[in-house]
Design an enzyme around this catalytic site. Structure first.
Site, PDB file in Angstrom:
ATOM      1  N   HIS A 102       0.961  -1.311   0.024  1.00 45.08           N
ATOM      2  CA  HIS A 102      -0.019   0.082   0.039  1.00 45.08           C
ATOM      3  C   HIS A 102       0.803   1.146   0.078  1.00 45.08           C
ATOM      4  CE1 HIS A 102      -3.538  -2.531   0.538  1.00 45.08           C
ATOM      5  NE2 HIS A 102      -3.158  -2.870   1.613  1.00 45.08           N
ATOM      6  N   ASP A 149      -5.298  -7.826  -3.574  1.00 43.68           N
ATOM      7  CA  ASP A 149      -5.612  -7.655  -2.054  1.00 43.68           C
ATOM      8  C   ASP A 149      -7.033  -8.425  -1.784  1.00 43.68           C
ATOM      9  OD1 ASP A 149      -5.707  -6.891   0.440  1.00 43.68           O
ATOM     10  OD2 ASP A 149      -5.507  -4.593   0.049  1.00 43.68           O
TER      11      ASP A 149
END
Length: 464
Positions: free
Chosen positions: A275, A326
């Protein structure tokens, strides 16, 4: 994995540096590319002629496979506010119900969808470790093997990475009750990774994970560094995904998350910062100096309202970049690339933000694609990745009848594949020298889909 040498001939193939014409790709008996030759006048005898443009398979560098069972089930707001943290609480409802058999079914369906979406290697950030009540399984890797079995059934490569997860926050010493299935320390994770590496399973690699700075005490991070001093595989960590996480880290340590990591002198080329959404230029520069990479998950970060990272900063500093799906609200690498760029366009109110004509890279798609090919290989712990000799023989064949490609000048095919949405599934997909999808079809599709549908129905209708 391939067991005999084979020849493939592509009228056009995306090699490092761009499209090349009339390319002969030789698959070795080990399932790797033995040689790649360009500019041949015609396909040699015995070579299989590919039906469309050929591109390297991509790495999905960040996955929580069990969350595929949750995709689409958190898209309503029943209270005054909804954010990452409220989504997380609902997601734990899946984590507290799913068992090994259901997880295998979910993982197989996910892997099948990812193959259709252009991924040939999955990096599983694995923290769902224990029984529903928090007790350890007799085999601590029971849930990990379920993911590996599902991936193998579909035919995707897997880097399985057990995670340190030992506290609920920076100022907490233990986990919350609804995190009881995640508990693992540095020694647990190191033992699990060694077991995975020694398993001898085809196309299965091992890595290491620190769930996040909030979930792992500093001494555990340094303990893992000590244990893994000679470990050559990847090491991943969630970091700076949410502004609340950044604020909590500053309150607890006096530093921002990536600033703190860089200051610990632990980062090197094995590390991937997942991220890395909320960063400042000094942190980008520190990561670049360390050789570490970043894994960006555009559709999940959009779905969760995380924010947008400094894509241009990462690109310009030469930081390796990989893409992850994800939470699996999308399973298509081209959609991730579109949103990697579109998020920047929306905030900066200009186009082709990721392009760099001043350095000879005018194509946004080409610059991003090349970076995620090489960055994805690094994130999966692969020293060579893409259409080059010695890399695993993974290949995507685009359908020339895809609406995005009809009438398109050959030099603009990648631009069209990425930005003329929606994506068409890849016509053919090869993993380790073996075709797993031919003419859009996977031989196990129906059986995998049936088990997945039943597993998800049981998950929501009854106990795990």
């Amino acid at each position: 994995m391939a067991t005999e040498r084979k020849l493939l001939w592509a009228p056009r193939a995306w090699l490092p540096g761009g499209w090349r014409e009339n390319v002969l790709l030789e698959v070795g008996a080990d399932g790797n590319w033995a040689s790649i030759t360009t500019d041949l006048s015609a396909a040699p005898d015995g070579a299989e002629v590919l039906a469309g443009p050929a591109l390297p398979g991509l790495v999905d560098a960040h996955s929580h496979a069990f969350q595929r069972a949750f995709a689409g089930l958190a898209e309503r707001r029943e209270s005054a506010a909804d954010d990452f943290w409220s989504w997380r609480d609902r997601m734990y409802g899946v984590a507290l119900r799913i068992g090994p058999e259901a997880l295998r079914a979910v993982a197989a369906q996910l892997a099948l969808e990812l193959l259709h979406g252009g991924y040939t290697q999955l990096v599983e950030f694995h923290y769902l470790q224990h029984r529903v009540d928090g007790r350890r399984y007799d085999d601590p890797l029971t849930m990990g093997w379920a993911i590996a079995d599902g991936a193998a059934e579909a035919g995707i490569g897997l880097t399985l990475m057990p995670a340190i997860y030992e506290r609920a926050g920076f100022r907490e010493s233990t986990l919350r009750d609804d995190q009881r299935r995640f508990r693992a320390g540095a020694d647990d994770v190191w033992a699990a990774a060694r077991t995975i590496a020694a398993s001898g399973r085809p196309m299965l690699d091992a890595g290491l994970v620190i769930h996040s700075l909030r979930a792992a005490a500093p001494q555990s991070i340094h303990r893992l560094r000590e244990l893994a001093a000679d470990f050559a595989g990847p090491i991943h960590v969630h970091v700076a995904e949410q502004t609340a996480e950044v604020d909590d880290c500053v309150a607890a340590t006096g530093q921002r998350p990536i600033e703190w990591l860089a200051g610990q002198q632990v980062l090197d080329a094995r590390w991937q910062l997942v991220h890395a959404t909320h960063v400042v230029p000094a942190e980008v520069e520190a990561v670049a100096a360390s050789g570490a990479g970043v894994v960006i998950c555009p559709t999940t970060e959009a779905n969760l309202g995380d924010g947008l990272t400094d894509v241009v900063g990462w690109l310009d500093q030469g930081v390796p970049i990989a893409i992850g799906s994800d939470s699996h609200v999308a399973r298509d690498v081209l959609e991730e690339l579109r949103w990697l760029e579109y998020g920047q366009r929306l905030t900066q109110r200009r186009r082709n933000v990721a392009a760099a004509p001043e350095s000879g890279q005018p194509s946004t798609a080409a610059r991003l694609f090349d970076r995620i090919v090489s960055g994805g290989g690094q994130a999966a712990g692969r020293s060579r990745w893409g259409l080059l000799a010695g890399a695993r023989a993974d290949l995507l064949v685009a359908d020339p009848q895809s609406p995005a490609l009809l009438g398109m000048p050959p030099s603009r095919c990648l631009d069209a594949l990425v930005f003329s949405s929606p994506s068409a599934p890849w016509r053919d997909v090869m993993v380790a020298g073996s075709w797993v999808i031919r003419e859009h079809a996977h031989p196990g599709r129906q059986a995998i889909a049936t088990r997945f549908a039943q597993a998800v129905t049981d998950l929501w209708d009854g106990p795990a």
